[in-house]
Design a protein around this motif. Structure first.
Motif, PDB file in Angstrom:
ATOM      1  N   PRO A 155     -77.874  58.560  30.844  1.00 57.77           N
ATOM      2  CA  PRO A 155     -78.479  57.254  30.554  1.00 57.77           C
ATOM      3  C   PRO A 155     -79.501  56.844  31.609  1.00 57.77           C
ATOM      4  O   PRO A 155     -80.328  55.972  31.379  1.00 57.77           O
ATOM      5  N   ASP A 156     -79.455  57.481  32.784  1.00 58.37           N
ATOM      6  CA  ASP A 156     -80.415  57.184  33.847  1.00 58.37           C
ATOM      7  C   ASP A 156     -81.747  57.857  33.551  1.00 58.37           C
ATOM      8  O   ASP A 156     -81.807  58.889  32.875  1.00 58.37           O
ATOM      9  N   ASP A 157     -82.824  57.257  34.079  1.00 62.41           N
ATOM     10  CA  ASP A 157     -84.137  57.847  33.893  1.00 62.41           C
ATOM     11  C   ASP A 157     -84.848  57.912  35.243  1.00 62.41           C
ATOM     12  O   ASP A 157     -84.202  57.913  36.290  1.00 62.41           O
ATOM     13  N   ASN A 158     -86.189  57.963  35.221  1.00 59.05           N
ATOM     14  CA  ASN A 158     -86.934  58.126  36.469  1.00 59.05           C
ATOM     15  C   ASN A 158     -86.775  56.953  37.430  1.00 59.05           C
ATOM     16  O   ASN A 158     -86.999  57.112  38.638  1.00 59.05           O
ATOM     17  N   LEU A 159     -86.421  55.775  36.939  1.00 62.92           N
ATOM     18  CA  LEU A 159     -86.137  54.657  37.835  1.00 62.92           C
ATOM     19  C   LEU A 159     -84.952  54.956  38.742  1.00 62.92           C
ATOM     20  O   LEU A 159     -84.813  54.385  39.822  1.00 62.92           O
ATOM     21  N   ASN A 160     -84.091  55.863  38.280  1.00 69.24           N
ATOM     22  CA  ASN A 160     -82.946  56.306  39.072  1.00 69.24           C
ATOM     23  C   ASN A 160     -83.136  57.738  39.567  1.00 69.24           C
ATOM     24  O   ASN A 160     -82.160  58.460  39.817  1.00 69.24           O
ATOM     25  N   ASN A 161     -84.411  58.143  39.649  1.00 67.65           N
ATOM     26  CA  ASN A 161     -84.761  59.479  40.142  1.00 67.65           C
ATOM     27  C   ASN A 161     -84.177  60.590  39.255  1.00 67.65           C
ATOM     28  O   ASN A 161     -83.795  61.650  39.736  1.00 67.65           O
ATOM     29  N   LEU A 201     -90.317  66.460  26.781  1.00 68.84           N
ATOM     30  CA  LEU A 201     -90.084  65.294  27.623  1.00 68.84           C
ATOM     31  C   LEU A 201     -89.263  64.228  26.905  1.00 68.84           C
ATOM     32  O   LEU A 201     -89.565  63.847  25.780  1.00 68.84           O
ATOM     33  N   ILE A 202     -88.238  63.729  27.558  1.00 66.85           N
ATOM     34  CA  ILE A 202     -87.500  62.543  27.099  1.00 66.85           C
ATOM     35  C   ILE A 202     -88.054  61.344  27.862  1.00 66.85           C
ATOM     36  O   ILE A 202     -88.025  61.315  29.099  1.00 66.85           O
ATOM     37  N   ARG A 203     -88.579  60.358  27.128  1.00 68.07           N
ATOM     38  CA  ARG A 203     -89.218  59.213  27.761  1.00 68.07           C
ATOM     39  C   ARG A 203     -88.211  58.319  28.472  1.00 68.07           C
ATOM     40  O   ARG A 203     -87.039  58.252  28.100  1.00 68.07           O
ATOM     41  N   ASP A 204     -88.729  57.616  29.467  1.00 66.20           N
ATOM     42  CA  ASP A 204     -87.912  56.628  30.168  1.00 66.20           C
ATOM     43  C   ASP A 204     -87.619  55.443  29.248  1.00 66.20           C
ATOM     44  O   ASP A 204     -88.293  55.237  28.231  1.00 66.20           O
ATOM     45  N   ASN A 205     -86.602  54.662  29.600  1.00 65.22           N
ATOM     46  CA  ASN A 205     -86.207  53.509  28.778  1.00 65.22           C
ATOM     47  C   ASN A 205     -87.319  52.463  28.697  1.00 65.22           C
ATOM     48  O   ASN A 205     -87.463  51.785  27.682  1.00 65.22           O
ATOM     49  N   ASP A 206     -88.113  52.352  29.740  1.00 66.53           N
ATOM     50  CA  ASP A 206     -89.247  51.434  29.755  1.00 66.53           C
ATOM     51  C   ASP A 206     -90.446  52.129  29.106  1.00 66.53           C
ATOM     52  O   ASP A 206     -90.920  53.155  29.618  1.00 66.53           O
TER      53      ASP A 206
END
Length: 230
Positions: A155-161, A201-206
């Motif tokens: 569930p984490d994305d690039n905001l969580n590295n 690529l799986i996009r970030d939630n934002d």
């Protein structure tokens, strides 16, 4: 380094086989190609990067490539005198370092994308006429690959590295090689290009993410150098 490894692997095999490239060599494994089925394995190296398309004009994401490792098995089915069908399941370990140019923070600019793929390729091999103990060939086909390091379920994305990719990817492969008939086995060095057919690529939630928001497609491409033994 790559040149050194290439010479290190090739030199003992080629020069140990006295007269392989002479005018009248001793013919090794004369009936080898008449087998309906035979098996083998391969070891090799890879260098993979990403081909990225964007939604709007921007500075390219930099892709730093590294030298990865391949290992796998070979199952060969003889179809005709010059054609073989091959199944070559294998493990591919690689890493790509992405630098995002529009991000100021140095910690957020870099993403180390470590990938461990299990490849399932089905390939058609076309071999030229054998000359002495040498037979060049072309190979091509399609493969499906499972990325064990995709982070697809996170569930984490690039905001969580956390950089996320799809778990399954389809590729097409084209390449060439040469069969060298030695006294006790067949040695086949080859080089092969691999190209993803779908966006990984799986996009970030934002949706406005600075890492993924402007990316239309991100596809793997690169090459394998394999050393096969039969």
């Amino acid at each position: 380094m790559k040149k050194f490894l290439f010479l290190l692997l090739f030199s003992p095999i080629l020069f140990a086989q006295e007269g392989m490239f002479s005018k009248d060599p001793i013919i090794n494994k004369e009936n080898w190609n008449k087998q309906r089925v035979h098996w083998g394995y391969y070891l090799g190296f890879n260098s993979l990067d990403f081909k990225t398309d964007y939604l709007s004009v921007t500075e390219d994401i930099e892709v730093g490539t590294t030298t990865g490792f391949n290992v796998g098995l070979i199952g060969n089915l003889r179809l005709a005198e010059y054609f073989d069908l091959r199944f070559e399941p294998g493990l591919v370990i690689t890493q790509r370092n992405l630098t995002f140019p529009n991000i100021i923070d140095t910690g957020d600019r870099l993403r180390e994308v470590k990938s461990t793929y299990i490849f399932f390729p089905v390939l058609l091999k076309y071999s030229a006429l054998r000359t002495g103990n040498v037979r060049p060939y072309l190979v091509g086909g399609v493969s499906t690959a499972l990325n064990l390091s995709s982070n697809a379920a996170s569930p984490d994305d690039n905001l969580n590295n956390r950089f996320r990719m799809t778990k399954w990817t389809n590729f097409y492969e084209v390449g060439f090689g040469i069969d060298l008939y030695l006294e006790y086995f067949i040695f086949s060095p080859s080089i092969r290009g691999v190209f993803s057919m779908n966006d990984e690529l799986i996009r970030d939630n934002d949706p406005n993410s600075p890492w993924t928001g402007n990316v239309h497609e991100m596809k793997t491409r690169g090459f394998f150098i394999n050393f096969s033994f039969h």
